[in-house]
Design a protein around this motif. Sequence first.
Motif, PDB file in Angstrom:
ATOM      1  N   LEU A  24     -92.173 -25.974  33.052  1.00 19.87           N
ATOM      2  CA  LEU A  24     -92.203 -27.360  33.524  1.00 19.87           C
ATOM      3  C   LEU A  24     -90.831 -27.832  33.982  1.00 19.87           C
ATOM      4  O   LEU A  24     -90.707 -28.490  35.020  1.00 19.87           O
ATOM      5  N   ASP A  25     -89.806 -27.501  33.208  1.00 19.31           N
ATOM      6  CA  ASP A  25     -88.446 -27.945  33.556  1.00 19.31           C
ATOM      7  C   ASP A  25     -87.939 -27.292  34.838  1.00 19.31           C
ATOM      8  O   ASP A  25     -87.256 -27.930  35.629  1.00 19.31           O
ATOM      9  N   THR A  26     -88.255 -26.018  35.025  1.00 20.53           N
ATOM     10  CA  THR A  26     -87.717 -25.281  36.170  1.00 20.53           C
ATOM     11  C   THR A  26     -88.701 -25.189  37.337  1.00 20.53           C
ATOM     12  O   THR A  26     -88.318 -24.758  38.421  1.00 20.53           O
ATOM     13  N   ARG A  27     -89.959 -25.554  37.071  1.00 21.44           N
ATOM     14  CA  ARG A  27     -91.041 -25.437  38.064  1.00 21.44           C
ATOM     15  C   ARG A  27     -91.222 -23.987  38.541  1.00 21.44           C
ATOM     16  O   ARG A  27     -91.616 -23.721  39.658  1.00 21.44           O
ATOM     17  N   ASP A  28     -90.924 -23.044  37.651  1.00 21.80           N
ATOM     18  CA  ASP A  28     -91.078 -21.622  37.936  1.00 21.80           C
ATOM     19  C   ASP A  28     -92.524 -21.226  37.663  1.00 21.80           C
ATOM     20  O   ASP A  28     -92.869 -20.755  36.578  1.00 21.80           O
ATOM     21  N   THR A  69     -84.932 -36.235  32.990  1.00 19.09           N
ATOM     22  CA  THR A  69     -84.552 -35.257  31.974  1.00 19.09           C
ATOM     23  C   THR A  69     -85.500 -35.416  30.789  1.00 19.09           C
ATOM     24  O   THR A  69     -86.057 -36.488  30.566  1.00 19.09           O
ATOM     25  N   THR A  70     -85.684 -34.329  30.048  1.00 16.44           N
ATOM     26  CA  THR A  70     -86.521 -34.368  28.852  1.00 16.44           C
ATOM     27  C   THR A  70     -85.694 -33.951  27.644  1.00 16.44           C
ATOM     28  O   THR A  70     -84.845 -33.070  27.732  1.00 16.44           O
ATOM     29  N   THR A  71     -85.958 -34.623  26.538  1.00 14.33           N
ATOM     30  CA  THR A  71     -85.309 -34.294  25.276  1.00 14.33           C
ATOM     31  C   THR A  71     -86.384 -34.165  24.210  1.00 14.33           C
ATOM     32  O   THR A  71     -87.099 -35.140  23.933  1.00 14.33           O
ATOM     33  N   PRO A  72     -86.544 -32.984  23.616  1.00 19.61           N
ATOM     34  CA  PRO A  72     -87.517 -32.846  22.522  1.00 19.61           C
ATOM     35  C   PRO A  72     -87.113 -33.736  21.348  1.00 19.61           C
ATOM     36  O   PRO A  72     -85.941 -33.795  20.974  1.00 19.61           O
ATOM     37  N   GLY A  79    -103.016 -28.160  13.225  1.00 14.78           N
ATOM     38  CA  GLY A  79    -104.130 -27.279  12.893  1.00 14.78           C
ATOM     39  C   GLY A  79    -103.666 -25.855  13.070  1.00 14.78           C
ATOM     40  O   GLY A  79    -102.517 -25.610  13.438  1.00 14.78           O
ATOM     41  N   THR A  80    -104.559 -24.920  12.847  1.00 10.52           N
ATOM     42  CA  THR A  80    -104.193 -23.514  12.957  1.00 10.52           C
ATOM     43  C   THR A  80    -103.654 -23.168  14.331  1.00 10.52           C
ATOM     44  O   THR A  80    -102.707 -22.406  14.461  1.00 10.52           O
ATOM     45  N   HIS A  81    -104.250 -23.755  15.375  1.00 13.31           N
ATOM     46  CA  HIS A  81    -103.871 -23.427  16.745  1.00 13.31           C
ATOM     47  C   HIS A  81    -103.471 -24.654  17.557  1.00 13.31           C
ATOM     48  O   HIS A  81    -103.493 -24.604  18.780  1.00 13.31           O
ATOM     49  N   GLN A  82    -103.135 -25.753  16.875  1.00 13.64           N
ATOM     50  CA  GLN A  82    -102.776 -26.982  17.579  1.00 13.64           C
ATOM     51  C   GLN A  82    -101.361 -27.432  17.206  1.00 13.64           C
ATOM     52  O   GLN A  82    -100.983 -27.405  16.032  1.00 13.64           O
ATOM     53  N   PHE A  83    -100.649 -27.857  18.252  1.00  7.41           N
ATOM     54  CA  PHE A  83     -99.271 -28.309  18.086  1.00  7.41           C
ATOM     55  C   PHE A  83     -99.045 -29.538  18.944  1.00  7.41           C
ATOM     56  O   PHE A  83     -99.617 -29.654  20.029  1.00  7.41           O
ATOM     57  N   ILE A  84     -98.202 -30.440  18.458  1.00  6.55           N
ATOM     58  CA  ILE A  84     -97.797 -31.600  19.249  1.00  6.55           C
ATOM     59  C   ILE A  84     -96.282 -31.583  19.359  1.00  6.55           C
ATOM     60  O   ILE A  84     -95.578 -31.468  18.355  1.00  6.55           O
ATOM     61  N   LEU A  85     -95.801 -31.702  20.574  1.00  6.24           N
ATOM     62  CA  LEU A  85     -94.377 -31.860  20.823  1.00  6.24           C
ATOM     63  C   LEU A  85     -94.176 -33.236  21.426  1.00  6.24           C
ATOM     64  O   LEU A  85     -94.825 -33.581  22.415  1.00  6.24           O
ATOM     65  N   THR A  86     -93.307 -34.033  20.839  1.00  8.77           N
ATOM     66  CA  THR A  86     -92.963 -35.331  21.401  1.00  8.77           C
ATOM     67  C   THR A  86     -91.655 -35.174  22.154  1.00  8.77           C
ATOM     68  O   THR A  86     -90.684 -34.637  21.609  1.00  8.77           O
ATOM     69  N   GLN A  87     -91.666 -35.612  23.413  1.00  9.40           N
ATOM     70  CA  GLN A  87     -90.470 -35.532  24.254  1.00  9.40           C
ATOM     71  C   GLN A  87     -90.108 -36.924  24.765  1.00  9.40           C
ATOM     72  O   GLN A  87     -90.988 -37.725  25.072  1.00  9.40           O
ATOM     73  N   HIS A  88     -88.822 -37.157  24.867  1.00  9.39           N
ATOM     74  CA  HIS A  88     -88.313 -38.395  25.453  1.00  9.39           C
ATOM     75  C   HIS A  88     -87.886 -38.079  26.877  1.00  9.39           C
ATOM     76  O   HIS A  88     -87.121 -37.132  27.103  1.00  9.39           O
ATOM     77  N   LEU A  89     -88.409 -38.838  27.840  1.00  5.80           N
ATOM     78  CA  LEU A  89     -88.057 -38.664  29.247  1.00  5.80           C
ATOM     79  C   LEU A  89     -87.214 -39.839  29.708  1.00  5.80           C
ATOM     80  O   LEU A  89     -87.492 -40.986  29.349  1.00  5.80           O
ATOM     81  N   GLU A  90     -86.187 -39.552  30.480  1.00  3.69           N
ATOM     82  CA  GLU A  90     -85.364 -40.582  31.115  1.00  3.69           C
ATOM     83  C   GLU A  90     -85.166 -40.189  32.558  1.00  3.69           C
ATOM     84  O   GLU A  90     -84.912 -39.027  32.858  1.00  3.69           O
ATOM     85  N   GLY A  91     -85.307 -41.188  33.448  1.00  2.77           N
ATOM     86  CA  GLY A  91     -85.137 -40.873  34.861  1.00  2.77           C
ATOM     87  C   GLY A  91     -85.326 -42.068  35.758  1.00  2.77           C
ATOM     88  O   GLY A  91     -85.288 -43.216  35.309  1.00  2.77           O
ATOM     89  N   ASP A  92     -85.569 -41.778  37.032  1.00  4.58           N
ATOM     90  CA  ASP A  92     -85.683 -42.838  38.022  1.00  4.58           C
ATOM     91  C   ASP A  92     -87.138 -43.221  38.302  1.00  4.58           C
ATOM     92  O   ASP A  92     -87.450 -43.796  39.334  1.00  4.58           O
ATOM     93  N   PHE A  93     -88.039 -42.960  37.362  1.00  6.22           N
ATOM     94  CA  PHE A  93     -89.436 -43.369  37.477  1.00  6.22           C
ATOM     95  C   PHE A  93     -89.574 -44.805  36.959  1.00  6.22           C
ATOM     96  O   PHE A  93     -88.672 -45.301  36.277  1.00  6.22           O
TER      97      PHE A  93
END
Length: 118
Positions: A24-28, A69-72, A79-93
Amino acid sequence: MTDSTVRIDITELPAAVQQFLTVLDTRDTTAVAGILTPQASVTDEGHTHTGIPAITGWIANAASEFTYTTTPVAAERTGTHQFILTQHLEGDFPGGSADLNYRFTLEGALISRLVIAP
């Protein structure tokens, strides 16, 4: 946080999750096939993209009109197969900053579903 939710260190997120964040960060988009199931889905801004070609297109175009920019901030195992990552975004949006939750579901070592929402 529910009883089955456990806070984890961001570095403890599964490899596929960490690799997807880099994509996502590099769009690769070339790396997507190796970290998603063939019928994976991503829901962002109320739209669901299903399958690797659709997700690749979404990655290539997602928020391309903005610089940010994103900051974790935090990570949880829900759950066994579930994860949540909270990220802080800052930018020109509009609004200039936002906290988003990335809710990942894995099948084996691959991501089968991602929901991005506040």
